[in-house]
Each structure stands twice: as C-alpha cells, then as structure tokens.
Design an enzyme around this catalytic site. Structure first.
Site, mmCIF file in Angstrom:
data_model
loop_
_atom_site.group_PDB
_atom_site.id
_atom_site.type_symbol
_atom_site.label_atom_id
_atom_site.label_comp_id
_atom_site.label_asym_id
_atom_site.label_seq_id
_atom_site.Cartn_x
_atom_site.Cartn_y
_atom_site.Cartn_z
ATOM 1 N N GLU A 42 0.866 -1.176 0.000
ATOM 2 C CA GLU A 42 0.000 0.000 0.000
ATOM 3 C C GLU A 42 0.901 1.225 0.000
ATOM 4 O O GLU A 42 1.826 1.330 0.821
ATOM 5 C CB GLU A 42 -0.912 0.018 1.220
ATOM 6 N N ASN A 97 -4.817 4.809 -2.219
ATOM 7 C CA ASN A 97 -6.067 5.294 -1.652
ATOM 8 C C ASN A 97 -6.537 6.527 -2.415
ATOM 9 O O ASN A 97 -5.754 7.445 -2.691
ATOM 10 C CB ASN A 97 -5.880 5.679 -0.178
ATOM 11 N N GLU A 129 -7.908 1.644 -3.769
ATOM 12 C CA GLU A 129 -8.650 1.424 -2.537
ATOM 13 C C GLU A 129 -9.716 2.498 -2.378
ATOM 14 O O GLU A 129 -9.438 3.694 -2.514
ATOM 15 C CB GLU A 129 -7.707 1.429 -1.335
ATOM 16 N N ASP A 159 -11.871 -0.352 1.430
ATOM 17 C CA ASP A 159 -11.052 -0.091 2.606
ATOM 18 C C ASP A 159 -11.926 0.198 3.826
ATOM 19 O O ASP A 159 -13.057 0.683 3.702
ATOM 20 C CB ASP A 159 -10.126 1.100 2.325
ATOM 21 N N GLU A 216 -6.300 -5.321 8.405
ATOM 22 C CA GLU A 216 -5.400 -4.211 8.709
ATOM 23 C C GLU A 216 -5.040 -4.206 10.192
ATOM 24 O O GLU A 216 -5.744 -4.773 11.021
ATOM 25 C CB GLU A 216 -6.069 -2.879 8.358
#
Length: 534
Positions: A42, A97, A129, A159, A216
């Site tokens: 990520e 993201n 995401e 997410d 996560e």
C-alpha cells in the site's frame, strides 16, 4: 512534527511541496499470512519539509483536499511509486487510496491509467482502494468511475470495511476484488469475542462473494495466527512491516520474497462450511451430534435418530438429558457433564436399553479461537456386532481353556527364537496364574540331565524349521518320575519364515512301561528258544 498551531504555515508550504519533491511515497507491505511473502504494497503519502520537518498525513491530507490539491497529490504519488517500483522483482501489486470526491471526476480512470502507463508499471498490478464513505456518494458518475477503473485492468479494494454506511446490496453489486477489515476490529481480536465474531462474519462475507479479505492493523503474532486459522489470506500492520521508503521496501521484498500468482480466494465461508457439514452429517456412516452449552441438540444426523430408535423427528433444540432419560443412561450423562466441566475423557461405551444396541460415544469439548466454550461434539458408533462377537469369543476361549485344563496334554508355545512364552495349566498341580511361572516349574521338575539335553536339542533344531520331537523325564506331583513326549510344529509365513512354534506335552509313561514289558517278553522268548535249541 507539525502541530495544529502551524496549520497556516503548513497550508502555505503545501502548495509548493509537490513541485519541490518534498512529498514521497512510503511502501507498507501487504503480506500472505501463511507464507509471510509479500503480495503487494500500500502506497502512503509522506511529507518531509525543510521548513516544517516531518508533517503528519493527518494534517496535510485534509489541507490538500481543502486547497483542491488532493487529486494532484494522488497522481503524483501514483507516478512516483510506479516509477520507483517498476524494476523491482516479482509481480506484486501497488495499492493507492483515493478520496470519495475523486470518484466524482468524470475522467478519473483515464488519468490514473495514463499516469501508470507513463511510469512504465503494469496496470493489472495496480489496485485502487475505496473507503466505504466513497460508496455513500451514490451517483452515476462515481459508479462509472468505478467501472472504468475496473475495465482498465486495475483491481478494486474496499477499505475500512465495517466502519461506514455501505449496504450489502451495493457491496455485492460493485466489482470489488478485495475487502479490508478495519484495524479497530483486529486490535481487539484477542480479547473481545464481539470483534472475533465481526471479523469471522466479514471473512465469511468476503469468501462467499469470492473476494480476498485483508486484515489491517496486525501488531501481534497471535493476531496473525488467529486470522490465518479463520481463513484470512492477507494481512497488513506493524508486525508485517511499517510504511518505509522505497530502499527499505525493496530490501524487505528481497528478504521475504514475493508471492507469485493471483489465485482466486479460497471459499471457506460459513455458507460453504454449512453445506459441507450438512453433507457430512447426512452421508456419514456414524452418528454425529452437536450439543450447545446448555446440553441442547443443535444438529444430529439420521444415524443418531436410528440409533436412538426414534422415528424421523426434529431433534434440534431438545435437551439431551430429557432425551436420554431412561435406565442405563447415567454413565453417558455423567460423562457429558464431566466434558462440560472441562474434562478430557476416553470414549464411553453405552448400552441403549430401548434398542438393545451398544454404542461407542466419543465426546469432545469445542471452543473458539479465544478458548471460549461453544458446546460438545459427539461421534456415535454402533458396536453391537463387535460386542456380540467379543462375547462369543470370550465364551469360546473359556470353553477352550477349560477343555485344555481338563485334558491329559499340556499346550505350550514359543517365539521364533525358541523362547517359551506360554505354558498351559496342568490339572494335577496347584494352578498358577502366570504362564512363565508354569514354564519355570516344568524346568525345575525335569531330570537335570534331560533338561540340559532337551535344551541343547531344541536350540540346535530351530534353524531346520521342521517339526520337533523329544522325550524326557519329569517329577510328577505324586513324587513319581514319568516319561513325557514334547512335540512342536512351526507356523510359517508366506516367505517360509517361522512366526511361532506351537507344541504339546503328553504323558507317555504307560507307553514306556508297555515298551519295557514287550522288551522283557522278547528277551524271555529268546532265552527259551536258546534253551530248547530253537
């Protein structure tokens, strides 16, 4: 570190930060929990300002959004990360993201694809995401952006699942490849049964929909092992790797290796397991039953109903105490209560008075990952035929033993090496319980010369694997010496090797007296013939 007191100064510096290259991509690994190999990274924005120092993303990201710089920041981050990672080994993916507002841009997918292509990174290894808040903007423009991103070859990840407002209908209708369980649920996984149930439900949902689930915020090895046991394939968190500059991320990739391949998620969902369990219960050749913490039947297969002598009926919810409320059930109920209290017991043999059948019942206490008790699992096997056969065999063995004891011969047996390990009882002597004691008594009562001779003959004969026969004298209980004959026959396997020797000892004193009498008569006849000139 920048504080809220310097927000105005931060806002002034942010406008030129992108052009100056002060914002840089940090790579946090996304890891396969089973192999601990890296599946992807990520990419997170980090800002190191020569004036402000290290600026928190929690400060500059909202400012960038307010200044209208967030989309420029996202494209910059995509370009920089893809350029840095394009020559790294492996087919890992990069996840980025995007804010909810960015999905309202009509050409979002085209801009992302152009940026990735310009950097020379494969579009199929890019993942976008989307937070649940982005799904709340239920507009045709946002939906077209999602569909266009998917058509470009990139994958989509939802997410922070469980913290927003998304409906299951919208989740099912959008083309997601991955769901990320929010760190708040993972953090309490080891201590809170509520979080455990939520994580289990999300894992089951993702598996049912055919999408990968990534957890996560994994910070302990216990959390990672729990998630792996529950069927979670991917993880992210400080235990597996912190966000790091590209040089450190590349070093971790070289050290841990890259997970190759993009296999579809394994369907281990509760829905799948339910059907597997129902099939197992239905077709199992033994009885299967599960009791809850209050000793009520949750599930029972047809074999259990058959064993209990019941007609086809619904057992779910019925108390096992009431169901087994009959003479002879006390031992099984006592065993279940002990298991309920935490004891580990061997299977219980149970005679059902109603049917006359005997069952072997294995009972096991079932707990979840937090060692919380869920109930008792029972496996029931009908052993009526075995018990009957054992009873018949015991009767046969008793009959055989009595016959041997009353017979005139003594049975014995030895191993392949000739060591005698069984000697049958002799009815003339006081009974001894041990075969070894009986053998030692025989040896003590043998004529010493015969004992040494017979032992030497026996050892010398063993290699021949032929029937054995010898005769010797023994002191009988009435203190008379008797002659006995011992014979043995080998039991061979298919290769002709001796497995055991089986023998019998018989009293031949009468036979010896007869032979002696015949010899005396023959001698007298010979003498008489010589006297009469015959």
């Amino acid at each position: 570190m920048t504080t809220l007191a310097s927000i105005d100064q931060t806002r002034a510096c942010l406008a030129g930060a992108l052009q100056a290259g002060e914002v840089w991509p940090a790579f946090q690994p996304l890891v396969r929990l089973r192999s601990r190999r890296i599946a992807g990274f990520e990419v997170l924005a980090r800002w190191t300002s020569p004036v402000l120092g290290t600026v928190s993303p929690g400060v500059f990201i909202p400012l960038a959004d307010g200044l209208g710089l967030l989309h420029e920041l996202s494209l910059y981050l995509i370009r920089e990360a893809c350029t840095l990672a394009r020559d790294w080994p492996g087919d890992f993916y990069l996840a980025f993201n995007l804010a909810p507002s960015q999905f309202l841009l009509p050409d979002l997918a085209e801009q992302i694809q152009a940026t990735v292509t310009e950097a020379g990174f494969p579009m199929k290894r890019v993942q976008i995401e989307i937070t649940e808040n982005a799904l709340f903007h239920d507009s045709q423009v946002a939906r077209r952006s999602v569909d266009a991103i998917k058509r470009s070859g990139a994958t989509l990840s939802l997410d922070d699942f469980g913290t927003g407002h998304s409906s299951l209908t919208r989740l099912q209708s959008l083309p997601f490849d991955e769901i990320k369980i929010d760190a708040s649920f993972v953090r309490d996984l080891e201590s809170d049964s509520g979080s455990l149930k939520i994580v289990t439900a999300v894992l089951g949902l993702g598996q049912s929909l055919g999408v990968h689930v990534i957890a996560e915020g994994i910070e302990t090895d216990r959390q990672a092992k729990l998630l792996q046991h529950m069927g979670c394939t991917l993880g992210q968190g400080y235990l597996l790797g912190r966000p790091a500059p590209h040089a450190q991320a590349l070093a971790q990739l070289a050290r841990d290796g890259c997970h190759s391949g993009h296999d579809s998620p394994l369907d281990a969902s509760p829905f799948q397991r339910l059907h597997q369990l129902e099939t197992l219960y239905k077709d199992a050749p033994v009885g299967l039953c599960f009791l809850d913490t209050e000793m009520r039947i949750i599930s029972a297969n047809p074999k259990v109903i058959q064993y209990l002598g019941l007609e086809r009926m619904e057992l779910r919810g019925r108390s096992v105490k009431k169901l087994l409320n009959q003479p002879g059930s006390g031992s099984l109920l006592d065993a279940l209560e002990q298991v309920r209290a935490g004891a580990e017991l061997a299977p219980t043999e149970y005679l059902h008075k109603g049917t006359g059948s005997t069952f072997l019942v294995a009972h096991q206490r079932v707990c979840n990952e937090l060692d919380e008790w869920l109930g008792i699992s029972l496996v029931v096997i009908d052993i009526t035929a075995r018990v009957t056969a054992e009873r018949v065999l015991q009767q046969s063995e008793e009959h055989f033993r009595r016959s041997i004891e009353l017979g005139p011969n003594i049975a014995w047996a030895a191993g392949p090496d000739g060591a005698v390990d069984y000697m049958g009882p002799a009815f003339e002597w006081t009974p001894l319980h041990s075969a070894q004691e009986r053998y030692e008594r025989w040896c003590d009562r043998m004529d010493p010369q015969d004992r040494d001779r017979v032992h030497a003959e026996w050892l010398a004969h063993l290699p021949s694997r032929a029937p054995f026969k010898t005769e010797f004298r023994i002191l009988w209980p009435d203190n008379s010496w008797r002659w006995v004959r011992s014979q043995a026959y080998p039991h061979l396997n298919e290769q002709g090797e001796v497995l055991r020797w089986y023998g019998v000892i018989m009293d031949i004193s009468g036979e010896r007296r007869l032979e002696h009498r015949v010899a005396e008569l023959e001698q007298k006849m010979t003498q008489w013939g010589e006297l009469h000139g015959l």
